[in-house]
Design a protein around this motif. Structure first.
Motif, mmCIF file in Angstrom:
data_model
loop_
_atom_site.group_PDB
_atom_site.id
_atom_site.type_symbol
_atom_site.label_atom_id
_atom_site.label_comp_id
_atom_site.label_asym_id
_atom_site.label_seq_id
_atom_site.Cartn_x
_atom_site.Cartn_y
_atom_site.Cartn_z
ATOM 1 N N PRO A 136 0.811 -1.193 0.027
ATOM 2 C CA PRO A 136 0.061 0.071 -0.092
ATOM 3 C C PRO A 136 0.895 1.284 0.260
ATOM 4 O O PRO A 136 1.872 1.307 0.616
ATOM 5 N N GLN A 140 -2.665 5.342 1.497
ATOM 6 C CA GLN A 140 -3.487 4.128 1.600
ATOM 7 C C GLN A 140 -3.371 3.452 2.977
ATOM 8 O O GLN A 140 -4.377 3.117 3.660
ATOM 9 N N SER A 161 -0.605 9.404 -5.766
ATOM 10 C CA SER A 161 -0.073 8.802 -4.740
ATOM 11 C C SER A 161 -1.187 7.660 -4.704
ATOM 12 O O SER A 161 -1.113 7.073 -3.256
ATOM 13 N N GLY A 162 -2.152 7.333 -5.237
ATOM 14 C CA GLY A 162 -2.985 6.388 -4.741
ATOM 15 C C GLY A 162 -4.139 6.588 -3.896
ATOM 16 O O GLY A 162 -4.649 5.712 -3.326
ATOM 17 N N GLU A 278 -11.733 14.820 -6.319
ATOM 18 C CA GLU A 278 -11.516 16.149 -6.628
ATOM 19 C C GLU A 278 -12.642 16.884 -6.063
ATOM 20 O O GLU A 278 -13.117 17.823 -6.683
ATOM 21 N N ARG A 502 4.080 9.976 -11.603
ATOM 22 C CA ARG A 502 2.990 9.273 -10.614
ATOM 23 C C ARG A 502 3.531 7.956 -9.910
ATOM 24 O O ARG A 502 4.458 7.376 -10.493
#
Ligand code: ATP
Length: 557
Positions: A136, A140, A161-162, A278, A502
Motif C-alpha cells: 500500500p 492508503q 499517490s493512490g 476532486e 506518478r
C-alpha cells in the motif's frame, strides 16, 4: 435559513457523536456558506494515531450504526459492544479523539508493508495480489483503516499517490462480492438494498477512470457491481442498466447523478458511502446545484421525520483531493460527522485545522507570501523536476519540440488555456514529424476516449489538451508535462504537474513563457515552495540557466 450552532457549545455539552451527526445533517447549510461556529475551534489536539481513533484489524473492524445494515466483521463480543454504541465508536475511542496529545506518528500502519496489515478481507487481498498490488502507498496505509473504522474523512495527498484505492478498498471490504465475512450481502429480508456507494467526480474522464480502477480490483466476473453514470453518455441506457444490473456502487458526474436522482431512477437514500473525488473542484460554483441535491439526498432516508434524529444520515462522507483549500474543510465540517483529515503520515481532527494553516494550497492564504507553505509542497509528487524556459510566443511549439528531444520524453502532456489553439499546436508538431493529438471538452465522448486510448498505448507522443485533463488523468508512463500557457494559479499548476511523476516515478514539468510572464513563474515558485529553474535547449540538451543555481550543463535522463 442555516442554523448556526456553536461547536464549542456542542463540545461543552458533551453531546454524543450521534447527536453531532444529527445536528450536522439537520443544518441546511448551503455549499460555500460560511458557518460561524467554525471559527470557534477546539484547541490543537495534534496528530492522532490510528489506534487512538479505533483502528482495528479485519477481525475487529467496527460498524457504523446500529440501524445500518452492514454487519460487523469478527468476534461476536466485539459486535455486541459496538451495537450498544452509535456509529460503532465507543466512548473510550471517542474520548481519545478529543483529548489526544500532540504526538508523532511513526509506527505502522502508516508504513504498512502489505495490504493484509490494513485489515482488508482475505478475498479482496487475493484480488489485489492478482492485479499486482502488493504494497500500500502511505496514504492508503493511513486512509484504509480510518475509513474501515467508519470515520468521515478528507483524504489529502499529492497527485498520483493512490488516493482512489485509498477509498475504494474500504468500500469493497463492506460492499459487493469481495466484502469481508460480516460485510453487507446487499440484501435485507431477501430484498435488494439498492445503491450502497455513490462516487462523484467532476469529469467524465475521471469518472470512467475510477470505474476502471474498481473493475481492476473487482475482476471481470464482478464488473456489474459498479456502474458509471457520467454525463454525455446515453441516459436511457444508463437507466436500463441500473434496473437490470442493480449495481451496489455508482460512479458519475454531478449533473447526471443529480438528474437520475431527481427523476427517481436512482435511489440512494439508503446509501452508505458518499465519495467526492476532486472535492475542491466539485464544490466550485459550476456544480453548486447538483452537489447540493447530492449532499441532501444521498444516504438520507426519504421517510425520515425532519424533526427527529432517527433515520438521519448514516452515510459516511469521504472527500478526496491533492489540493484542499479551506472551503473544503468548511464543507466537510458542515456535511460530515467529526471528520478527520487523513494525509500520508498524519491523521488529525478537522477541528484542529484553521484557515491560517491551510491543508494545502489555499488560494486565500498564499497570495504573495514569500514563505512556502509546507502543506503546499504536499500536493506535488516529490520526485518531480520543475523548469521554465523564456521564449517568444511564435517559438513556443519549437521549444516544446526541442524539450521533448532533449529529454527523450515518450509520453508528453502539453497544457493550454484555450481550446481554439490546441489544433494549431497539433498541426505544427505533426508538420515536424511528431505525432500529436488534441483532447478537449468539445470532442464527443467517443472521440475523447479514442484519443486517450491512442495516447495511453503510445500511438501518439504528445497529448495537447486543456484544463479538462489536469485532474485525475492517470497515464503512468507520462514523463513530461509542459505548460504552453501559464496555469491560472498554484492549484492548477499542481494538478497539471501531477500528471507526471506518478506513484514515485520520475517526471519533468516545463513551463514555457514569455519574458513579461516570468514574474508569474516566480510567484508560483514561492507559493509552491519548489525550485522552478530557468533553462534553455541547445544541441539536443537541456541547459540550466538559472542565476542563483550553479550554472551547469546537464542532460536529463
Ligand atoms: N498500492 C499500489 N500499488 C501499485 N499501484 C498502485 C497502488 N495504488 C495505486 N496504484 C496505481 O497508481 C496510479 C495512481 O493512482 P491514483 O490515480 O489513485 O492516484 P491519485 O492520488 O488519485 O492521483 P490524482 O490526484 O492525480 O487523481 C493508478 O494507476 C493506480 O492503479
Amino acid at each position: 435559513m442555516p442554523t448556526l450552532i456553536s461547536s464549542r457549545f456542542l463540545l461543552l455539552v458533551g453531546e454524543s457523536l450521534h447527536l453531532r451527526r444529527a445536528l450536522a445533517t439537520s443544518r441546511s447549510v448551503l455549499l460555500h456558506t460560511s458557518v460561524k461556529c467554525m471559527s470557534q475551534v477546539e484547541p490543537n489536539h495534534g496528530s492522532l494515531t490510528l489506534s487512538s481513533i479505533g483502528f482495528q484489524t479485519e477481525t475487529e473492524a467496527g460498524n457504523r450504526s446500529t440501524s445500518n445494515k452492514v454487519k460487523q466483521f469478527g468476534s461476536p463480543s466485539e459486535n455486541l459492544k459496538s451495537k450498544e454504541k452509535p456509529f460503532g465508536i465507543n466512548e473510550k475511542k471517542k474520548k481519545a479523539v478529543r483529548v489526544v496529545e500532540k504526538q508523532q506518528i511513526e509506527f505502522a500502519p502508516f508504513a504498512a508493508k502489505s495490504f493484509p496489515e490494513l485489515g482488508l478481507p482475505h478475498v479482496l487481498i487475493e484480488r489485489l495480489q492478482k492485479e499486482g498490488f502488493t504494497v500500500p502507498t502511505e496514504v492508503q496505509s493511513a486512509a484504509v483503516p480510518t475509513i474501515l473504522n467508519n470515520r468521515d474523512v478528507i483524504i489529502q495527498s499529492y497527485t498520483g499517490s493512490g488516493k482512489t484505492l485509498a477509498y475504494l478498498l474500504p468500500i469493497l471490504s463492506v460492499v459487493g462480492p469481495l466484502r469481508g465475512k460480516g460485510g453487507d450481502d446487499g440484501e435485507e429480508n431477501g430484498k435488494k438494498l439498492g445503491i450502497e456507494a455513490v462516487i462523484v467526480a467532476p469529469s467524465r474522464e475521471l469518472g470512467m477512470q475510477i470505474v476502471r480502477e474498481f473493475e481492476k480490483v473487482l475482476g471481470m466476473d464482478n464488473k456489474r457491481v459498479v456502474q458509471q453514470l457520467v454525463g454525455g453518455a446515453n441516459r436511457t441506457r444508463q437507466e436500463e442498466a441500473l434496473k437490470k444490473n442493480k449495481p451496489a456502487i455508482v460512479v458519475g458526474t454531478p449533473g447526471r447523478i443529480a438528474e437520475l436522482s431527481a427523476s427517481g431512477k436512482l435511489r440512494t437514500h439508503g446509501c452508505r458511502y458518499l465519495v467526492l473525488d476532486e472535492v475542491d473542484e466539485l464544490l466550485s460554483f459550476n456544480f453548486r446545484e447538483d452537489m447540493h441535491r447530492i449532499l441532501e439526498h444521498v444516504g438520507r432516508k426519504s421517510n425520515a421525520d425532519p424533526n427527529s434524529n432517527a433515520g438521519k444520515s448514516e452515510r459516511q462522507l469521504i472527500m478526496v483531493s491533492a489540493t484542499v483549500p479551506f472551503s473544503v474543510v468548511r464543507a466537510a465540517r458542515s456535511w460530515g460527522c467529526d471528520p478527520l483529515l487523513v494525509q500520508a503520515k498524519k491523521i488529525v481532527p478537522l477541528e484542529t485545522v484553521s484557515p491560517s494553516e491551510p491543508v494545502s494550497l489555499s488560494r486565500s492564504s498564499l497570495p504573495n507570501s514569500a514563505v512556502p507553505s509546507q502543506a503546499a509542497v504536499e500536493s506535488l509528487p516529490p520526485a518531480l523536476k520543475h523548469y521554465y524556459c523564456v521564449t517568444r510566443l511564435q517559438h513556443k511549439v519549437d521549444v516544446l519540440r526541442r524539450c521533448i528531444h532533449a529529454l527523450d520524453a515518450k509520453f508528453v502532456i502539453a497544457f493550454m488555456n484555450h481550446t481554439k489553439q490546441l489544433k494549431d499546436v497539433v498541426f505544427k508538431l505533426e508538420a515536424r514529424g511528431m505525432k500529436a493529438v488534441e483532447l478537449h471538452g468539445d470532442l464527443g465522448k467517443l472521440a475523447r476516449s479514442t484519443t486517450l486510448k491512442k495516447f495511453k498505448n503510445g500511438e501518439v507522443r504528445v497529448l495537447v489538451t486543456n484544463e479538462l485533463s489536469a485532474r485525475g488523468l492517470d497515464v503512468a508512463e507520462c514523463d513530461l508535462v509542459v505548460n504552453l500557457d501559464l496555469p491560472t494559479d498554484s492549484i492548477h499548476y499542481a494538478h497539471r504537474a501531477g500528471r507526471t511523476g506518478r506513484l514515485g516515478r520520475n517526471g519533468t514539468v516545463l513551463t514555457i513563457c514569455e519574458e513579461p510572464e516570468v514574474f508569474v513563474v516566480k510567484k508560483l515558485k514561492k507559493q509552491l515552495g519548489i525550485p522552478i529553474v530557468s533553462c534553455d535547449f541547445s544541441e539536443g540538451k537541456l541547459l540550466v540557466t538559472e542565476e542563483e543555481e550553479t550554472v551547469s550543463t546537464s542532460t536529463i535522463s
